[in-house]
Design a protein around this motif. Structure first.
Motif, PDB file in Angstrom:
ATOM      1  N   ARG A  45       0.828  -1.209   0.000  1.00 22.71           N
ATOM      2  CA  ARG A  45       0.000   0.000   0.000  1.00 22.71           C
ATOM      3  C   ARG A  45       0.857   1.252   0.000  1.00 22.71           C
ATOM      4  O   ARG A  45       0.471   2.277  -0.576  1.00 22.71           O
ATOM      5  N   GLN A  46       2.003   1.176   0.633  1.00 22.48           N
ATOM      6  CA  GLN A  46       2.893   2.321   0.658  1.00 22.48           C
ATOM      7  C   GLN A  46       3.382   2.668  -0.742  1.00 22.48           C
ATOM      8  O   GLN A  46       3.344   3.835  -1.146  1.00 22.48           O
ATOM      9  N   LYS A  47       3.833   1.673  -1.518  1.00 25.38           N
ATOM     10  CA  LYS A  47       4.290   1.914  -2.885  1.00 25.38           C
ATOM     11  C   LYS A  47       3.131   2.361  -3.774  1.00 25.38           C
ATOM     12  O   LYS A  47       3.309   3.201  -4.662  1.00 25.38           O
ATOM     13  N   VAL A  54       3.550  10.684  -6.354  1.00 24.89           N
ATOM     14  CA  VAL A  54       4.595  11.193  -7.251  1.00 24.89           C
ATOM     15  C   VAL A  54       3.979  11.641  -8.573  1.00 24.89           C
ATOM     16  O   VAL A  54       4.354  12.675  -9.139  1.00 24.89           O
ATOM     17  N   GLY A  55       3.003  10.871  -9.074  1.00 26.87           N
ATOM     18  CA  GLY A  55       2.289  11.270 -10.284  1.00 26.87           C
ATOM     19  C   GLY A  55       1.584  12.604 -10.087  1.00 26.87           C
ATOM     20  O   GLY A  55       1.558  13.449 -10.988  1.00 26.87           O
ATOM     21  N   GLY A  56       1.005  12.809  -8.893  1.00 29.97           N
ATOM     22  CA  GLY A  56       0.334  14.070  -8.590  1.00 29.97           C
ATOM     23  C   GLY A  56       1.298  15.238  -8.560  1.00 29.97           C
ATOM     24  O   GLY A  56       0.998  16.325  -9.075  1.00 29.97           O
ATOM     25  N   VAL A  57       2.470  15.035  -7.946  1.00 26.35           N
ATOM     26  CA  VAL A  57       3.491  16.089  -7.906  1.00 26.35           C
ATOM     27  C   VAL A  57       3.961  16.413  -9.326  1.00 26.35           C
ATOM     28  O   VAL A  57       4.149  17.582  -9.681  1.00 26.35           O
ATOM     29  N   LEU A  58       4.153  15.371 -10.145  1.00 22.68           N
ATOM     30  CA  LEU A  58       4.549  15.578 -11.541  1.00 22.68           C
ATOM     31  C   LEU A  58       3.509  16.405 -12.286  1.00 22.68           C
ATOM     32  O   LEU A  58       3.852  17.327 -13.039  1.00 22.68           O
TER      33      LEU A  58
END
Length: 243
Positions: A45-47, A54-58
């Motif tokens: 769940r962490q990954k 990370v996709g959101g930050v991108l």
């Protein structure tokens, strides 16, 4: 999803009818449905959360660059620079990540027998995350959908009741907007703008879900959406600026 994004950024150029906006309202709830399914099936769940985050930050970076290059940083009402407009744009990754995190914390509280101190800390975490969900793309609606899919998981009848009731409330809200305010346009314009009630159209897709993973399990199939989402939006942003 692609049709919906084309309609948002190129609808006026292509002279698309207003009802096109209704076609894609099932997409985000369906993403949320599979986020909940993935919550139970993923090996980590962490990954899972980190990939989405990370996709959101991108996507924030892509939206930031796009708005700067296209000079979309001014509030149309105040005519002044607005940091909110600096980051405006599509970012379902961050919404999915935040909803997943919220459900994860809630599940931890429900499933585990926690000490009162940790229980209190988790409640605080839920409250702290809530504003970020509210300002994310479709966040308030998708959080409600996430709760319905989580609490009634595996019971299509209860999911149907929850989604239907929520959609009816949103439809009533749209009608109240039309009848309760002046100069909001025609009823047709209102119902094709305030159109979240059409999330009810997700139910046939959930009904057809058989609980099995699609494809043959190859890695590219698993990661396809993570690449497709930002790439197709970059293309649409560029076309929007050109036209």
């Amino acid at each position: 999803m692609v049709i919906d994004h084309i309609n948002i950024y190129l609808g006026n150029v292509l002279h698309l009818p207003l009802w096109v906006s209704l076609l894609g309202r099932f997409v985000a709830p369906l993403f949320i449905f599979f986020i909940i399914e993935g919550f139970y099936y993923t090996h980590s769940r962490q990954k899972y959360f980190l990939r989405l985050f990370v996709g959101g930050v991108l996507m924030y970076g892509i939206n930031l660059l796009s708005n700067i290059l296209m000079n979309n940083t001014t509030n149309p009402y105040t005519k002044q620079f607005d940091v909110f407009y600096l980051f405006q744009g599509q970012n379902i990754f961050m919404t999915l990540a935040l909803v997943l995190l919220w459900i994860w914390i809630l599940d931890t509280m429900i499933v585990n027998h926690l000490h009162i101190a940790r229980y209190t800390m988790l409640i605080i975490a839920l409250v702290v995350i809530m504003p970020f969900i509210i300002i994310s793309e479709g966040g308030p609606y998708e959080l409600v959908m996430g709760l319905i899919f989580y609490l009634f998981r595996g019971n299509f009848k209860r999911i149907s009741m929850g989604v239907t009731i929520f959609s009816i409330l949103l439809f009533v809200h749209a009608l109240m907007t039309y009848f309760g305010q002046v100069e909001v346009g025609s009823l047709y314009q209102t119902l094709t703008f305030d159109d979240e009630y059409m999330m009810i159209t997700v139910l046939p897709f959930i009904y057809l879900y058989n609980g099995q993973r699609g494809g043959n399990g190859q890695k590219w199939q698993k990661n396809l959406f993570y690449y497709f989402y930002p790439i197709h939006l970059i293309i649409i942003y560029i076309l929007s600026n050109i036209f």
